[in-house]
Design an enzyme around this catalytic site. Structure first.
Site, short mmCIF file in Angstrom:
data_model
loop_
_atom_site.label_atom_id
_atom_site.label_comp_id
_atom_site.label_asym_id
_atom_site.label_seq_id
_atom_site.Cartn_x
_atom_site.Cartn_y
_atom_site.Cartn_z
N GLN A 34 0.84 -1.21 0.00
CA GLN A 34 0.00 0.00 0.00
C GLN A 34 0.87 1.25 0.00
O GLN A 34 2.06 1.20 0.33
CB GLN A 34 -0.91 0.00 1.24
N GLN A 65 -7.63 2.64 19.99
CA GLN A 65 -6.70 1.63 20.52
C GLN A 65 -7.18 1.11 21.89
O GLN A 65 -7.08 -0.08 22.20
CB GLN A 65 -5.29 2.20 20.68
N GLU A 109 1.67 -8.72 11.54
CA GLU A 109 1.39 -7.51 10.71
C GLU A 109 1.99 -7.75 9.33
O GLU A 109 3.16 -8.14 9.22
CB GLU A 109 2.02 -6.28 11.37
N ASP A 140 1.23 -12.58 6.72
CA ASP A 140 -0.21 -12.53 6.47
C ASP A 140 -0.97 -13.18 7.63
O ASP A 140 -0.72 -14.35 7.96
CB ASP A 140 -0.49 -13.28 5.15
N ASP A 159 -6.95 -5.78 14.40
CA ASP A 159 -6.85 -4.33 14.20
C ASP A 159 -6.54 -4.08 12.73
O ASP A 159 -5.39 -3.86 12.35
CB ASP A 159 -5.75 -3.79 15.11
N SER A 160 -7.56 -4.11 11.91
CA SER A 160 -7.33 -4.10 10.46
C SER A 160 -7.69 -2.75 9.83
O SER A 160 -8.36 -1.92 10.45
CB SER A 160 -8.21 -5.17 9.80
N SER A 161 -7.24 -2.59 8.59
CA SER A 161 -7.72 -1.47 7.79
C SER A 161 -9.05 -1.93 7.17
O SER A 161 -9.65 -2.87 7.67
CB SER A 161 -6.68 -1.11 6.73
N1 LIG Z 1 -4.50 0.70 14.00
C1 LIG Z 1 -4.96 1.54 12.96
C2 LIG Z 1 -6.46 1.58 12.91
C3 LIG Z 1 -7.01 0.82 11.76
N2 LIG Z 1 -8.45 0.88 11.78
C4 LIG Z 1 -9.07 1.88 10.94
C5 LIG Z 1 -10.58 1.84 11.10
C6 LIG Z 1 -11.27 2.80 10.17
C7 LIG Z 1 -10.86 2.59 8.74
N3 LIG Z 1 -11.52 3.49 7.82
C8 LIG Z 1 -9.36 2.62 8.56
C9 LIG Z 1 -8.64 1.69 9.51
#
Ligand SMILES: NCCCN[C@H]1CC[C@H](N)CC1
Length: 290
Positions: A34, A65, A109, A140, A159-161
């Site tokens: 990315q 967090q 990660e 992965d 804790d994903s995007s």
């Molecule tokens: N640890 C980084 C936070 C990742 N979570 C976000 C939640 C909202 C989304 N639009 C982008 C990632």
């Protein structure tokens, strides 16, 4: 783009864009997965952006967090082994480290650039990596969980995007099945679960998958994060069959003495923990009927 403004646009929130005033671009890169940008904003501190999407700002990252970590960990009596999928910025590690019962924190990660950039520009977030209990794997999360031994974790935090890009598979059924397999009976998972204003369709699918897979309890919680789309973010809280887990009433308060190690809690407390599970009627209808 208006000179000096960053606007967050995505097909996941058509027709709207949250903007932040940019003072200075501090980093621009492209990892194997990315585009990565860090900029100094005028009013939210430094900001981490992946593929044009805001991941965290120094000013409001505490909300996300702290909630994604303490909603699950304060709901079980004695978390010892915790797995974090994603979370490369290190903020979740910082929060898990507050729990003195925790003996081992594994993290998987996929993008090393996120780890390196966080350590360089977000030291108060990446402080989580300094905890000796942390074992970081760059890889992965889907593969990591396939290889994880059955029933090996008390808690998994995803804790994903967003499900566009590297995190896509973390929202799909096979991944949830592999999480359930890696959890002990009565173990808990908390995943990033988008916005009830924008993504009820995604949430509906996630809830029905989770109800099939997690035979303990399945709950949706949400909180306020000003710099996430629609200003809110949700979490799926699920437990596997076994000792009951009542997510709505935290039984395991954070040990105050350990909280000092990584600074004070800025957002989470027992009342906001319970309040996070109160849903607007349009969401209750969908989530509680599945
Ligand atoms: N640890 C980084 C936070 C990742 N979570 C976000 C939640 C909202 C989304 N639009 C982008 C990632």
């Amino acid at each position: 783009v208006i000179p000096g403004w960053f606007s967050e646009m995505s097909p996941m929130w058509p027709g709207e864009a949250h903007s932040l005033k940019v003072e200075k671009v501090l980093f621009q890169g492209k990892s194997d997965y990315q585009d990565v940008i860090v900029f100094q904003s005028a009013t939210y501190g430094k900001v981490l952006v992946l593929d044009g999407v805001i991941q965290l700002t120094e000013r409001d990252e505490c909300a996300y967090q702290e909630m994604i970590t303490h909603l699950p960990l304060c709901s079980i009596p004695n978390p010892k082994k915790v797995l974090v999928i994603g979370g490369g910025d290190g903020g979740v590690l910082r929060e898990v480290a507050r729990h003195t019962s925790v003996e081992q924190i594994d993290m998987c990660e996929i993008d090393k650039m996120v780890v390196d950039v966080s350590k360089q520009f977000f030291p108060d977030v990446a402080i989580g990596y300094e905890d000796p209990r942390v074992n970081l794997v760059i890889g992965d999360g889907v593969a990591f969980l396939k290889n994880a031994a059955e029933g090996s974790y008390d808690a998994v935090i995803v804790d994903s995007s967003d499900p566009i890009g590297p995190a896509k598979e973390l929202f799909e059924k096979p991944f949830f099945q592999s999480v359930a397999r890696a959890l002990r009976p009565g173990g808990v998972v908390c995943t990033q679960a988008e916005s009830l204003w924008l993504h009820m369709d995604i949430i509906e699918d996630i809830v029905s998958n989770c109800r099939e897979i997690f035979k303990g309890s399945v709950n949706y919680a949400w909180t306020s994060v000003p710099t996430y789309p629609s200003g809110v973010i949700g979490f799926m809280l699920c437990s596997t069959e076994g000792p009951d887990v009542d997510f709505k009433h935290p039984l395991n308060p954070i040990d105050e003495s350990s909280s000092k190690s990584n600074g004070p809690l800025k957002f989470y407390n027992a009342e906001i923990h319970s309040a996070a599970f109160c849903l607007p009627s349009f969401a209750k209808k969908v989530i509680e009927s599945k």
